[in-house]
Design a protein around this motif. Structure first.
Motif: not given
Length: 409
Positions: A329-353
């Motif tokens: 829960v925290l890590m899925s929400s954390f990135w959206a909270e501090i880095y916004g959602v417009s490029y969330l797929g790109s950021i989550k792809a990085l953190t997911g990798s």
């Protein structure tokens, strides 16, 4: 309130739930259930399997950086269709592996399609779609994976007693191909990158107020690197343990399915923690809870290092379940909270990798340590030191985890 959220956004929530459930097919705990059969049939050692698994997982993590970003560019339903077809093909391919090279390719496909893209699609879609209720909904969506962790180990172990392991993988491929394409079309055919939750309550935290960071900006941000050790600790350690569960059982003298059975406790506490942390996230934000993320993980490593009683398996796996529930829960929400959602797929792809990379590293390091005759107790102590250091870094830097607002840039 949660009933209203479910009613008004049911399709997107059930989509995330089902995709996280089927992501289990590429998770380490699931592949680890076939570890013994694969090693015996291909005549390879723990370290050889770990090295192959690690290299394949590393390659999948690098590929995820590129493929995961495409969720920002393609229509969601089309992207999800491609992921589903890829997962079905991966399961079918894995049923035919007959050598080290094909084993590496098969694991690469499973890790990329399952652990990587299925969970990535679910978490990005949910985190982007929901703002005010993000924590609660993520806690529901990630129950899909926990349900799989609860159900699948026992079910697969049972089926392996009378079904050849290769036949099982072919069955998985058929089930995925028959069920998921139709389900995907029904649930998300109208969802776009601009779609947001239907909620009658006033939106007190306007998502447009937070600056949306591009991936190249995130890579230049110091606080990103202070988060990484704590973010990766849970995935690294839990993967190393579940992929080598046979070694742990033999070292401790436990019965054959001790850890498989303890996955039930792991899953129950993961689910309970996710629901609890979902409410906490919506009330206090992920940023304030994050420093406590790995406390249960540290306690679980202490239990693993100190106790040999068979019942301790339920305790240390239960504590890991708590840590896993918090992390989901925290890590899925954390990135959206501090880095916004417009490029969330790109950021989550990085953190997911990076997350997938940590699991690759875990299989290699654990395999080497095992072959060097390190005991599981020694390995648990090493992991606990790393976990404690990662927690200290987060506590020192926690004041920096604030979002940048649009009117400040």
């Amino acid at each position: 309130m949660i009933i209203d959220i479910l009613r008004s956004n049911f399709k997107i929530i059930i989509f995330g739930f089902v995709f996280t459930f089927f992501s289990c097919i590429g998770q380490s705990f699931f592949i680890g259930l076939f570890n013994s059969d694969i090693r015996q049939e291909l005549n390879i050692t723990h370290s050889e399997f770990g090295a192959i698994y690690g290299i394949a997982t590393l390659c999948s993590s690098l590929t995820l950086i590129w493929l995961g970003k495409k969720i920002d560019d393609l229509k969601l339903v089309n992207y999800a269709f491609l992921v589903v077809i890829f997962l079905s093909f991966s399961a079918l391919f894995f049923s035919f592996v007959n050598g080290l090279i094909f084993l590496a390719i098969g694991i690469y496909f499973l890790r990329l399609s399952g652990q990587g893209l299925m969970s990535h699609t679910a978490s990005v879609t949910t985190s982007r779609f929901f703002n005010q209720s993000r924590g609660k909904v993520l806690s529901i969506v990630w129950v899909g994976m926990s349900f799989g962790e609860f159900l699948l180990p026992v079910v697969i172990v049972y089926f392996l007693t009378f079904i050849y392991w290769r036949d099982l993988w072919q069955i998985f491929a058929v089930i995925i191909l028959l069920l998921l394409p139709v389900f995907t079309y029904i649930t998300i055919k109208e969802i776009s990158i601009f779609s947001r939750e239907k909620n009658s309550e006033p939106n007190t935290n306007n998502i447009s107020d937070i600056k949306s960071w591009k991936r190249k900006e995130v890579l230049k941000d110091f606080k990103f690197y202070t988060v990484l050790p704590a973010m990766l600790a849970s995935a690294f350690i839990i993967t190393g343990i579940v992929i080598n569960q046979t070694f742990i059982i033999e070292s401790k003298g436990w019965e054959k399915f001790a850890i498989a059975k303890s996955f039930m406790v792991y899953s129950i506490l993961t689910v309970a923690t996710m629901f609890f942390s979902g409410y906490l996230v919506d009330k206090f934000t992920s940023r304030k809870i994050f420093p406590w993320l790995n406390v249960p993980l540290l306690l679980s490593l202490f239990v693993l290092a100190v106790f040999d009683n068979p019942y301790s398996a339920f305790i240390f796996m239960g504590l890991m379940g708590i840590s896993n529930g918090l992390a989901n829960v925290l890590m899925s929400s954390f990135w959206a909270e501090i880095y916004g959602v417009s490029y969330l797929g790109s950021i989550k792809a990085l953190t997911g990798s990076l997350m997938v990379f940590s699991t690759a590293l875990a299989t290699v390091i654990f395999g080497v340590l095992i072959d060097l005759r390190y005991s599981i107790e020694n390995i648990a102590v090493i992991c606990s030191i790393f976990t404690a250091i990662s927690m200290a870094i987060v506590i020192i830097c926690k004041k920096t985890y604030e979002p940048v607002l649009q009117n400040k840039t």
